[in-house]
Design a protein around this motif. Sequence first.
Motif: not given
Length: 254
Positions: A118-119, A140-141, A179-180, A207-213
């Motif tokens: 599990p992650k 889903v995730i 956290a990926n 919100e997703c875009k604030t965590h992009l690498p």
Amino acid sequence: MKYYPELVSLGCFRITDLETITGSEAAAKSLSQAYRKKGYIQSVRKNLYVAISLESKQPVPSRFEIASHISDDAVVSYHSAFEYYGYANQVFYEVYVTSQSRFRDFEFDSINYRRVVPKIYSHIQHEPNGVRISSLERAVIESIDMFERIGGLEELLRCLLLIPALEETALLACLEEYANGFLYQKTGLILSALANSLHISNSFFKECKTHLPSGKSYLHEKSNGFIWHKNWNMYAPADVLQLVNKGVTDYDAI
């Protein structure tokens, strides 16, 4: 058949359950041997048994119930969760189980039970029938995270097309636990193609875009025909949903 109705009620059980029913360790072992010989129960793996229906000669519990009893923290996950919820395009002859407790993959009744480390440890639902399962949003995730190893991108998309709606807060909570940054990328790009059908708002993708690498990424290794998606800082098919309609292609193996 004195104890058979109780075992049918349990579905899955261990030697300790038999000891509780019979009153002693010796009686439990004797009952186990006698009932296995008569075909009333079967051994799934070490210290895990199932009751067998006298009518169908098949296990009384479902494969999802069996999977949930493999270990104390076993959780039906990934594509198997979609199957349980009724959102799978295909039925696999394997059940994916996340479990911190180690166990070797095994086969029982023509079904392969596969452990995945599990992650994520939250967003688990406890069903009345004893099934422990990833919530729909967690399924889903985690499936987006590992689609190349479990089912493939096309099968994932077909499952997502069957889902009527998703809760954004639950999706974001799962992503936060992972956290990926790459997973935020993949999730944003894939779910943006289904935003309307899944009732996902622009605030989720914002919100997703604030965590992009910062580095450029590829949706998967087979990158033929990919284009650059500036919004997601990722190379991917121009329209991922085209994979669902184009039939047998190289993507089928992904």
